[in-house]
Design an enzyme around this catalytic site. Structure first.
Site, short mmCIF file in Angstrom:
data_model
loop_
_atom_site.label_atom_id
_atom_site.label_comp_id
_atom_site.label_asym_id
_atom_site.label_seq_id
_atom_site.Cartn_x
_atom_site.Cartn_y
_atom_site.Cartn_z
N CYS A 247 6.39 -14.80 48.77
CA CYS A 247 5.80 -15.42 47.44
C CYS A 247 6.76 -14.82 46.57
CB CYS A 247 4.47 -14.81 47.57
SG CYS A 247 3.25 -15.52 46.19
N ASP A 248 6.59 -15.56 45.26
CA ASP A 248 7.39 -15.57 44.33
C ASP A 248 8.01 -14.08 44.01
OD1 ASP A 248 6.88 -18.21 44.30
OD2 ASP A 248 6.30 -18.22 41.87
N CYS B 197 5.11 -22.13 48.81
CA CYS B 197 5.17 -23.44 48.24
C CYS B 197 6.34 -24.29 48.73
CB CYS B 197 5.01 -23.65 47.02
SG CYS B 197 3.20 -22.55 46.34
N SER C 21 6.88 -21.64 35.93
CA SER C 21 6.82 -21.55 37.27
C SER C 21 8.22 -22.19 37.89
CB SER C 21 5.85 -22.23 38.05
OG SER C 21 6.03 -22.54 39.20
#
Length: 582
Positions: free
Chosen positions: A130-131, A209, A485
């Site tokens: 995740c980021d 994502c 983002s």
């Protein structure tokens, strides 16, 4: 092969916790973990992962960690599973919880240090997807400087819309499509039922994502830095191939732990950092990488700031046609050969330092030598790029003296001039955008959202996706001292420095001030049409925005965080770790 620069191997750190009469109680704890005498005498390796039900990105990481543990044991080590915190950008988007996203990067790095130094682990195997947990784990590895490997847990597969939706039938969908459909509903061009169907279809599996957003960008960065196996980052999260990948990486790590391999600070050099920036530029990757790469450099004791990032961005062509600016997803990169295809293509044309060391002890050139050639669609040849100067740009001028970041990949226009429409927070701007209280030609300014001012430097994907959904994404510009983002597209300029809380010129802006943006190669400017004297006078007379008074974690973060152009780090630099350090 380039020889590692570390000194000859020393006795295992873990001897500190298990050797001698005085350590009998420590051995009791190890026996209680199910270890016998042979296990206790082996090197002890921390397997750090962010697995859990915080988001689909993290959902299957614990399962992947079990395969890493098997490989560590097969390679002669004793693994210790060490789960660490993760904050989901997806679940914190467009509300106050986003303040904890970037903060979690520091928490993760601190957790790796606390567990590794506290327990005297001999090595680190880190898995994130995740980021913020990818850079956070890598920062912790470099800070501790014990033999380490990082593996990105992989991306989700795209979805497709079932039923009678001819406008998207057969098209790969990801979560950004849902964000933009929200804007269409607000603008009256889509129905709530269409939005509901999209939200159910866009994210069908575990994994990060699917586009070249922050997680997948930093996955490629891990390979370019030399901290991860070549070819590892683009394997989808749910593919069975991840199991042997984890075991192979673990066995290679054990060779380093047992004395035949480099340490993270042998690997993370200025050359490696430039390689990392090059792969971001070549793929139109996330602007957040310009925060995270300097932060990783900081852990290695290297001064590598936004200006250094900008220099590499400017000289590296855009060769991968990836969303959000392009057409393809991480799964498509995997099918054409993985990140190694991009790295080899850049290396062959002189855009990478091939002699940079990797965690295997081999050079980057040696590691990518067998990678496939570009397919011409997902990845173009370096001599036939999508653009000559990469997919990201750093802009400077009297409005952002320390720089601001713009993703240029996929942009139709690189020049814009318009009046400022100023908002003091994300919430103010979100309300205005939802109710269409802005006009084509505006430069929407959102300030007080920097690392210190927010605190936490929130990202604005919710707003940018709404603008596109309303059909206004290419008709306005957006400027903020907060973040965007990796999934953001459009003329969206973030990380403006100095931030408003530090008295940056963005704090002097008023509605109607004319802002000029020129992101073309050779220019890269962002200015407000005010004199230096007028800016200084406004800043001297401005009312400081106190915002909400924070306590707890956000208070501590605001007191320690450095500016965005230095990576928004929270401590003073590389930590020297002696085995007997307290």
């Amino acid at each position: 092969m380039t020889e590692p620069t570390n000194a000859p191997p020393l006795p295992l750190r873990s001897a500190t916790i298990r050797t001698g009469t005085i350590r009998a109680t420590t051995r009791s704890f190890l026996h209680a973990l199910g270890q016998d005498d042979e296990d206790i005498e082996r090197p002890h390796v921390g397997v750090f992962h962010t697995g859990g039900e915080m988001s689909p990105c993290n959902l299957n990481l614990r399962e992947q960690a079990q395969h890493a543990k098997t490989g560590i044991y097969a390679g002669g080590g004793t693994p210790h599973e060490c789960p660490v915190v993760s904050v989901s950008d997806g679940l914190t988007m467009a509300h106050s919880g986003m303040r904890f996203s970037l903060v979690s990067r520091e928490l993760i790095a601190d957790s790796v240090e606390a567990s590794t130094r506290g327990h005297q682990w001999d090595g680190i195997f880190a898995i994130g997807a995740c980021d913020k947990n990818l850079p956070g784990l890598m920062m912790g590895m470099v800070r501790c400087n014990v033999p380490s490997v990082f593996v990105h847990g992989g991306s989700a597969l795209p979805g497709q819309m079932p039923g009678p939706h001819p406008e998207v039938r057969g098209r790969d969908l990801n979560v950004v499509d849902t964000y933009e459909t929200i804007g269409k509903v607000l603008a009256g061009s889509a129905t709530p039922d269409e939005l509901d169907a999209m939200s159910r279809a866009c994210l069908p599996t575990a994994g990060a994502c699917a586009g070249q957003f922050t997680a997948n960008t930093m996955g490629m960065v891990s390979e370019a830095l030399g901290l991860a196996p070549i070819g590892s980052s683009m394997v989808p999260a749910v593919f069975s191939e991840r199991a042997p990948l984890m075991r192979r990486a673990a066995r290679t790590l054990m060779k380093a732990v047992l004395g035949d391999g480099p340490l993270p600070r042998d690997i993370v050099t200025r050359q490696a950092l430039e390689n990392a920036c090059a792969v971001v530029s070549a793929t139109g990757g996330s602007t957040n990488a310009a925060l995270h790469i300097p932060a990783i450099a900081h852990e290695a004791g290297i001064q590598f700031h936004l200006d250094d990032v900008a220099e590499v961005f400017a000289r590296t062509p855009l060769i991968a046609d990836l969303r959000p600016g392009g057409r393809y997803l991480a799964r498509d990169v995997f099918y054409v050969g993985g990140a190694g295809v991009i790295l080899r293509t850049l290396l062959d044309q002189g855009y990478l330092h091939g002699d940079a060391l990797t965690f295997t002890g081999r050079t980057l050139a040696e590691e990518v030598a067998g990678a496939p050639l570009p397919d011409g669609r997902v990845v173009r040849a370096a001599g036939d790029p999508l653009s000559q100067d990469g997919g990201l740009a750093v802009l400077k001028g009297n409005l952002c003296p320390d720089g601001a970041l713009l993703k240029t990949a996929g942009l139709q226009g690189l020049v814009f001039r318009g009046p400022a429409r100023v908002f003091e927070s994300e919430e103010e701007a979100q309300t205005a955008v939802q109710h269409l209280r802005y006009a084509a030609g505006d430069v929407i300014v959102i300030r007080n959202e920097g690392p210190k001012g927010s605190p936490g430097m929130r990202e604005m994907l919710g707003i940018t996706a709404l603008l596109y959904g309303q059909g206004m994404g290419d008709k306005v510009a957006l400027l903020t001292d907060g973040r965007f983002s990796g999934a953001t597209r459009g003329l969206c300029i973030g990380y403006a420095g100095p931030e408003a809380a530090d008295g940056g010129p963005i704090a002097a802006l008023r509605d109607g001030d004319l802002i000029a943006i020129d992101a073309r190669a050779g220019s890269r400017t962002i200015t407000v049409e005010l004199s230096a004297a007028e800016i200084a006078d406004r800043l001297a007379r401005r009312e400081v925005n106190e915002g909400v008074e924070h306590r707890g974690l956000l208070e501590k973060y605001a007191l320690t965080v450095r500016p965005a152009h230095r990576g928004a780090v929270t401590h003073s630099g590389a930590v020297t770790w002696l085995r007997d350090a307290s």
